[in-house]
Scaffold this motif. Structure first.
Motif, PDB file in Angstrom:
ATOM      1  N   TYR A  88       0.841  -1.206   0.000  1.00 39.46           N
ATOM      2  CA  TYR A  88       0.000   0.000   0.000  1.00 39.46           C
ATOM      3  C   TYR A  88       0.874   1.253   0.000  1.00 39.46           C
ATOM      4  CZ  TYR A  88      -2.967   3.637   2.141  1.00 39.46           C
ATOM      5  OH  TYR A  88      -3.613   4.793   2.433  1.00 39.46           O
ATOM      6  N   ILE A 144      -4.844  -0.742  -4.723  1.00 39.19           N
ATOM      7  CA  ILE A 144      -4.605  -1.200  -3.358  1.00 39.19           C
ATOM      8  C   ILE A 144      -5.273  -0.311  -2.316  1.00 39.19           C
ATOM      9  CG2 ILE A 144      -2.420   0.063  -3.233  1.00 39.19           C
ATOM     10  CD1 ILE A 144      -3.355  -3.285  -1.517  1.00 39.19           C
ATOM     11  N   GLN A 145      -5.442   0.980  -2.584  1.00 42.68           N
ATOM     12  CA  GLN A 145      -6.068   1.844  -1.578  1.00 42.68           C
ATOM     13  C   GLN A 145      -7.519   1.456  -1.354  1.00 42.68           C
ATOM     14  OE1 GLN A 145      -5.645   6.071  -2.288  1.00 42.68           O
ATOM     15  NE2 GLN A 145      -5.662   6.474  -0.091  1.00 42.68           N
TER      16      GLN A 145
END
Length: 386
Positions: free
Chosen positions: A232, A359-360
């Motif tokens: 991340y 990914i966030q």
């Protein structure tokens, strides 16, 4: 000691010592994974599959561990599994292929599952009979042991020792203290114990299922943070290999702090309120990770998430063990299985979401999982008299 024995400070000190020393070798394993992967010559996907062997072994062993405890007694199973764990963990670092690594980690997980069961059942019995809340702080010592073990493993790597050399050295160093402390603990579950439920047999009730639902969301969040925090920070904020590891460091540090504070919170607020407060803090951390404009804000989010999920496992273990008319060993085994399953499923779920959406957003998927935990937080109840 018999079932009516009252345990004292020595027993509390012994179980805390076991919780601290047992994960040292496990913590020393994590910093050497890159070297193990390189030595085997495996790609990321194949190596990730091999690493699931440990979790599979843990879940599998817990299916049978409570029956073994009912037949042979907790101390016998505890000691045997401890010996197996200390022997098998270093051998995994010598695996020449992916297949051998997977098989070795299944053995490690099988012994580790029985060790974890023994520690948690013993800690619960000591807490119940000494009149002091100790479960959360015991898990705080476990988290501290993992962190210290990681530092030891990194130090061995810095001086040029191979993974096998470091793990064998550490196993030899901790073997006698671990086995002595385990032998000195009270045998809280004799063969064919006097529980009102049939020994080794699980009574699945609605309240036990609710406890499992509470833990599942917390464990999925913990697994997701462990596996995806560095990725991340790398992908969202373009941090390098060193700084990208700070997310998990903060997560782990705040988790350890939360566990050391957990017993005090439970005594003052009660188990239910403690659970709701901690899940709410974890939700706040997840929201920060979703909206963070800078890496510094994201790091605060990781710290809050670690603090929030810190009490999930201790509260669930205590609540499961005190179910009326139930066999504590079987209940603890089931809850541990659910926790491990959540730890496995969480990272997989995040990966599936992160692939198309990033990914966030993928890591923000922990929010509905924490919502499940919040909904079932009332399932953990304060033990009467403590």
């Amino acid at each position: 000691m018999g079932a009516t024995s009252v345990y004292g400070r020595r027993d509390i000190a012994l179980i805390r010592f076991v919780f601290f020393v047992q994960p040292l070798i496990l913590g020393a394993w994590f910093p050497r994974l890159a070297e193990v992967q390189q030595a085997i010559g495996a790609g990321e996907a194949a190596f990730a599959i091999a690493l699931t062997g440990m979790s599979i072994g843990i879940v599998g062993s817990l299916v049978f561990a409570s029956r073994l405890v009912a037949r042979y007694g907790l101390k016998c199973v505890f000691l045997a599994s401890f010996c197996a764990f200390l022997s098998s963990m270093p051998l995994a670092s010598l695996a020449p292929t992916i297949g051998w690594l997977f098989a070795a980690l299944v053995l490690v997980g099988a012994s580790l599952g029985a060790v974890e069961l023994g520690m948690n059942v013993t800690a619960d019995a000591i807490e119940r009979r000494c009149g002091r809340l100790i479960m959360s702080s015991c898990h705080g010592f476990w988290s501290s042991g993992v962190l210290v073990g990681s530092l030891i493993g990194s130090s061995f790597a810095w001086i040029g020792a191979s993974p096998a050399q470091s793990l064998f050295s550490l196993a030899i160093a901790v073997a006698l203290p671990c086995l002595w402390a385990t032998w000195s603990l009270p045998n809280v579950a004799e063969p064919d114990g006097d529980n009102s439920a049939t020994p080794g047999r699980l009574r699945l009730t609605g309240s036990l299922l609710a406890i499992c639902c509470f833990l599942f969301g917390m464990a999925m969040t913990e697994g997701a943070m462990a596996d995806w925090s560095a990725i991340y920070l790398r992908d969202v904020f373009a941090l390098g290999p060193g700084p990208s590891g700070f997310g998990y460091v903060l997560f782990a540090l705040f988790m350890a702090m939360g566990r050391f504070l957990g017993d005090t919170m439970r005594s003052r607020l009660g188990a239910g309120r403690t659970a709701r407060l901690c899940v709410s803090v974890a939700v706040g951390g997840g929201i920060l990770l979703l909206i963070a404009p800078h890496a510094e804000i994201a790091l605060i989010g990781f710290g809050l998430a670690g603090l929030g999920v810190s009490t999930g496992f201790p509260l669930a273990i205590t609540a499961a063990a005190e179910q009326d008319g139930a066999n504590p060993t079987s209940n603890v085994a089931l809850v541990t299985q659910i926790g491990i399953a959540g730890f496995i499923v969480g990272p997989l779920l995040i990966g599936f979401i992160a692939e198309p959406f990033g990914i966030q957003l993928g890591l923000a998927a922990v929010l509905p999982l924490l919502g499940i935990s919040l909904a079932f937080s009332g399932a953990v109840r304060q033990r009467s008299g403590l």
